[in-house]
Design a protein around this motif. Structure first.
Motif, PDB file in Angstrom:
ATOM      1  N   GLY A  27       0.830  -1.210   0.000  1.00  0.00           N
ATOM      2  CA  GLY A  27       0.000   0.000   0.000  1.00  0.00           C
ATOM      3  C   GLY A  27       0.860   1.253   0.000  1.00  0.00           C
ATOM      4  N   ALA A  28       0.392   2.295  -0.687  1.00  0.00           N
ATOM      5  CA  ALA A  28       1.164   3.530  -0.832  1.00  0.00           C
ATOM      6  C   ALA A  28       1.231   4.315   0.474  1.00  0.00           C
ATOM      7  N   SER A  29       2.297   5.108   0.614  1.00  0.00           N
ATOM      8  CA  SER A  29       2.327   6.071   1.719  1.00  0.00           C
ATOM      9  C   SER A  29       1.350   7.200   1.393  1.00  0.00           C
ATOM     10  N   TYR A  30       1.014   8.006   2.401  1.00  0.00           N
ATOM     11  CA  TYR A  30       0.102   9.137   2.191  1.00  0.00           C
ATOM     12  C   TYR A  30       0.667  10.085   1.127  1.00  0.00           C
ATOM     13  N   VAL A  31       1.976  10.421   1.239  1.00  0.00           N
ATOM     14  CA  VAL A  31       2.601  11.333   0.280  1.00  0.00           C
ATOM     15  C   VAL A  31       2.473  10.785  -1.140  1.00  0.00           C
ATOM     16  N   ASP A  32       2.803   9.509  -1.316  1.00  0.00           N
ATOM     17  CA  ASP A  32       2.747   8.916  -2.660  1.00  0.00           C
ATOM     18  C   ASP A  32       1.312   8.843  -3.173  1.00  0.00           C
ATOM     19  N   PHE A  33       0.396   8.514  -2.285  1.00  0.00           N
ATOM     20  CA  PHE A  33      -0.996   8.388  -2.723  1.00  0.00           C
ATOM     21  C   PHE A  33      -1.565   9.747  -3.132  1.00  0.00           C
ATOM     22  N   LEU A  34      -1.162  10.788  -2.416  1.00  0.00           N
ATOM     23  CA  LEU A  34      -1.657  12.124  -2.762  1.00  0.00           C
ATOM     24  C   LEU A  34      -1.194  12.495  -4.176  1.00  0.00           C
ATOM     25  N   CYS A  35       0.049  12.136  -4.500  1.00  0.00           N
ATOM     26  CA  CYS A  35       0.566  12.393  -5.853  1.00  0.00           C
ATOM     27  C   CYS A  35      -0.207  11.573  -6.880  1.00  0.00           C
ATOM     28  N   HIS A  36      -0.467  10.325  -6.535  1.00  0.00           N
ATOM     29  CA  HIS A  36      -1.227   9.447  -7.428  1.00  0.00           C
ATOM     30  C   HIS A  36      -2.629  10.029  -7.652  1.00  0.00           C
ATOM     31  N   MET A  37      -3.247  10.495  -6.577  1.00  0.00           N
ATOM     32  CA  MET A  37      -4.593  11.076  -6.665  1.00  0.00           C
ATOM     33  C   MET A  37      -4.575  12.314  -7.561  1.00  0.00           C
TER      34      MET A  37
END
Length: 888
Positions: free
Chosen positions: A869-879
């Motif tokens: 699962g992605a970290s919050y930072v990475d997921f925010l970029c993905h989003m």
């Protein structure tokens, strides 16, 4: 994560999902393969009169046109989060922060050094929670104003009912509903309510008043059958009323007539709960009872598995000892009066033993039913008894059961016939009730409902995985239907040492409004306290039986989908053999016409149930929300915690029919659509590099990522199928405060514990932990005490009574009772956390660098997870990437 496991092992790091959790997002800035740059400081808040407030994060990359970078523009002033200590072992990519950002360009050939997005520059759950507390905990929340969003579930506040149901009973995803179906579809914001009909209120709030409209029963609208409530408009001098839901006009019965004042209100409006409050109860007449006769008080039947595993683990002994005292605490409405609930007892392995505990007997009598293929009740008189009348016989039985089966060699169990026996007992007594089943192993003995071991790790993550969450056969679904018809609710306590097929065994509890409790690798000395606290609460808690719930709405919307533990034989009636104070039913609404901004949208939840004293009642909760024709108004009045609660329930149900990867992708897509719609229609124009989030939804990405990474949707290698099936059914009934702490646990540094307030929480990330500190982490199901390797001696002495880190016993489940203010306050905090949750949280002490730290780190949900699962930072970029794709 199975925190009962004695030797938790590291799970191998799973492969990250394509496009998820990878170190950098190549396509972040319009196809440039650069990493992200640093944060350029908060800018000022918007000016009055600007478009709706939102949180802006601009994404800037080094040495490129300005619109591709990553800096944050916040409408809330101040930095996010706390100062960060060094990070011991961050699982994500490292981006050393460079001091010379903006200096002369570097030579072209070597790629620029990677820069890591500063986690303090992105929206912090802790900051949002603290801001809400600061702004909303001092004044009572009054429910008289239509469409006003309540304080967050993490804020302590008092509610004053002035015409809409308290948020403790109903929370909505949006308090400003779109006027049209097109607008709702465009925004993709789910329109739903999480309803907890029998919620317990704090001591300073008044429970719903009881209203008796006499022999004719509650006054209702003639056409849609809505119950009398503050939304009914009295006309013609008070002789008739117009329904707020369907606009039909109904005559007021003569005994209910009252004159109107100069404003058109009845003069007795404030003397009548049903005309002035959001929540109240009606006394139901015989017309609201089964077969038109008043109900009997309910009965409780205890079924104790006495097979080899159940006896050996100590479970049988613990249950029998506890029941002797617990039977004095059966539910009652008046503490001065004895409970009207009757009780019965059965033990079983691959045959069933019924006990006659009639008060006139000197000793209990056992009757064995060995033909389990055709279950019947071998005795009528003396099976269900009043505790006080039969106390001596019951105590004698509970003393004898552990002795009788102490040397058993029988390892096989049945399960289907156990439920059938309880159902037959309630039918014979013509009453509703609850079965408490204490069960230890997969029921493989020859009998109806026999199961086989179908656990197959190879299917995890494949398209065939969904079959493992469905029951093995239709047997238990059919049995559930019969249970619901009788008002027979089942609570299941599981004590498995291996696969037990929770997905199948939980069908009856889930369909009857019951609960499932699971104690894997149960050991008497370490798990006794958790089990007994769960059992005590389960037996004593307020509940209703043989319940039916219906949600009515005003013209324009209707309830279309329901989530929770219940049974539905048609599209409108939610049937609950039992409904307790912890259960929620989540309802989704859809448009079937236009709504008007003037009248808003109304919903009325009515629950018909039998109280524990045998009285038939109707509990009514009313809720009015605003309607809007502008998207900006919708985005200004949403509740992210409730949206996440809805999404998790929706996703957890979807995995029954859809591969988990598809379910995750669908969630990401819907979230991206919600945020893209806001960006396109509500935010002021700005560069494509900016990620703009609505103010009240700025935590949607971090919370959604927690749902995506949860064990049910993205399991680690050591998460069993049973654990996932267990969590799946548990989350379906959670209220918003429970699902909030479940997905984003509470992490508190144990610094100054003086005074009554709690220390301020820190964000859920390993880099927030200091080696010199001690932290407590709460998930709603578990409590962890993390001890840093360099924690001060004084701190360790105050908590553990030993100054050295190496002497702390990691196996302790309770802190020592030490005579110092710090120890006392810490134990008070732990007690208060436990009292707020419906399940008892066992304490686990985690020493830094110890093997148990893997379990603890699993709950640090802003970090990358071991399962990919992605970290919050990475997921925010993905989003952000997903949103930009939608907008382009």
């Amino acid at each position: 994560m199975n925190v009962n496991q004695q030797t938790p092992m590291a799970s191998p790091y799973g492969q990250p999902q394509p496009g998820y959790g990878q170190p950098s997002y190549a396509t972040l800035g319009g196809g440039y393969p650069d990493p992200y740059g640093p944060y350029n400081g908060p800018s000022t808040a918007y000016q009055p009169g600007a478009p709706p407030q939102g949180t802006r994060l601009s994404l800037f990359l080094t040495h490129r046109p300005m619109r591709y970078g990553f800096y944050a523009v916040f409408s809330s002033s101040g930095a996010f989060g706390q100062p960060r200590g060094p990070q011991p072992g961050y699982g994500g990519p490292q981006y050393p922060m460079q001091q010379n950002y903006g200096a002369a360009p570097a030579p072209a050939p070597p790629p620029p050094a990677q820069k890591r997005l500063d986690p303090d520059s992105i929206p912090s759950p802790i900051q949002v929670i603290e801001d809400d507390r600061a702004n909303k905990s001092s004044e009572p929340f009054t429910t008289g104003v239509r469409g006003q969003a309540p304080p967050l579930v993490t804020t302590t506040f008092q509610v004053k009912d002035q015409g809409n149901a308290s948020p403790r009973f109903i929370r909505c995803t949006a308090y400003n509903m779109p006027c049209t179906a097109d607008m709702a579809k465009q925004s993709q914001v789910p329109l739903a309510a999480v309803i907890k009909p029998l919620a317990t209120l704090p001591p300073d709030e008044c429970p719903p008043y009881m209203v008796d409209h006499g022999e004719g029963g509650p006054i209702r609208c003639n056409r849609c059958k809505a119950y009398m409530c503050p939304y009914m408009q009295f006309i013609e001098g008070g002789r008739r009323f117009q329904c707020g839901f369907c606009s039909c006009v109904t005559e007021v019965p003569p005994h209910y007539f009252q004159h109107l004042d100069h404003t058109g209100k009845r003069v007795d409006c404030y003397d009548r709960p049903e005309l002035s409050l959001g929540s109240y109860e009606f006394v139901a007449t015989v017309d609201y009872c089964k077969n038109n006769k008043l109900p009997q008080p309910p009965s409780f039947v205890f079924f104790i598995d006495v097979s080899y595993n159940a006896v050996k683990s100590g479970m049988v002994n613990i249950v029998c000892q506890e029941l002797k005292t617990l039977l004095d605490y059966l539910p009652r409405e008046n503490p001065e009066v004895d409970s009207a609930v009757r009780v019965g007892f059965v033990t079983y392995n691959k045959v069933l033993h019924f006990y006659n505990v009639k008060s006139s007997l000197a000793q209990p009598q056992m009757m064995v039913v060995s033909d389990v293929s055709d279950m019947f009740l071998p005795l009528l008189d003396g099976f269900l008894v009043n505790v006080n009348d039969s106390r001596m016989v019951i105590e004698s039985l509970l003393d004898q059961i552990p002795e009788m089966f102490a040397d058993t060699r029988e390892t096989e169990t049945v399960f289907g016939p156990v439920i059938q026996a309880g159902l037959e007992a309630l039918k014979a007594a013509d009453c509703a009730g609850k079965l408490f089943v204490f069960h230890s192993s997969l029921p493989i003995a020859e009998a109806p409902g026999k199961l086989k071991n179908r656990e197959d790790k190879k299917l995890v993550g494949t398209d065939k995985e969904k079959a493992l969450f469905q029951p093995q056969s239709g047997f238990y679904s059919n049995l559930s239907k019969e249970c619901v018809a009788q008002g027979c609710c089942v609570d299941l306590f599981l004590f498995p040492n291996q696969y037990i097929d929770v997905a199948t065994l939980a069908v009856v509890p889930v369909s009857t409004g019951g609960s499932v409790y699971k104690y894997t690798y149960f050991q008497a000395e370490t798990d006794r306290e958790r089990f007994l606290n769960d059992l005590r609460r389960d037996v004593q808690k307020p509940m209703g039986f043989d319940a039916v719930m219906r949600v009515r709405t005003s013209t324009g919307i209707r309830a279309t989908d329901f989530f929770g533990s219940f049974f539905m034989s048609n599209t409108t009636d939610v049937e609950l053999a039992g409904l307790d104070c912890d259960k929620t039913v989540t309802v989704e609404f859809r448009h079937d016409d236009k709504l008007s901004e003037e009248t808003g949208a109304l919903m009325q939840c009515a629950v018909l149930y039998t109280s524990c004293s045998g009285q038939r009642r109707l509990r009514v909760h009313n809720m009015a929300v605003n309607c809007c024709s502008q998207l900006a108004d919708l985005y200004r009045n949403c509740e992210t915690d409730t949206i996440i609660s809805f999404f998790s329930k929706y996703a957890y149900r979807s995995i029954l029919n859809t591969p988990t990867k598809t379910v995750r992708d669908t969630l990401v897509n819907q979230c991206a659509q919600i945020l893209a719609c806001y960006r396109k229609n509500c935010a002021s124009p700005s560069s494509a590099g900016q990620l703009i989030l609505p103010e009240c939804m700025k935590l949607l990405p971090v919370y959604l990522n927690c749902v995506l990474k949860s064990d049910v949707l993205l399991p680690g290698a050591d998460v069993s199928l049973d654990d996932r099936a267990y969590l799946r059914q548990l989350v379906s009934c959670m209220d918003v405060s429970e699902s909030h702490v479940f997905f984003y646990p509470r992490l508190l540094p144990l610094v100054k514990l003086d005074g009554g307030s709690l220390p301020m929480a820190v964000r859920n990330s390993e880099e927030r932990l200091s080696k010199g500190g001690v932290y407590i982490l709460e998930t709603g199901l578990h409590l962890f005490l993390w001890v840093g390797a360099n924690a001060q001696q004084e701190l360790l002495s105050n908590i553990f009574g030993t100054p050295t880190f190496s002497q702390i016993d990691p196996n302790m489940t309770n802190l020592p009772d030490l005579d110092n203010p710090f120890s006392k306050r810490l134990r008070e905090i732990i007690d208060s956390f436990r009292s707020q949750r419906s399940r008892y949280m066992k304490l686990m002490v985690v020493k830094q660098e110890d093997k148990t730290e893997l379990i603890f780190k699993h709950f640090l949900c802003e970090d990358k997870s071991a399962s990919g699962g992605a970290s919050y930072v990475d997921f925010l970029c993905h989003m952000h990437k997903e949103i930009r794709q939608l907008l382009s």
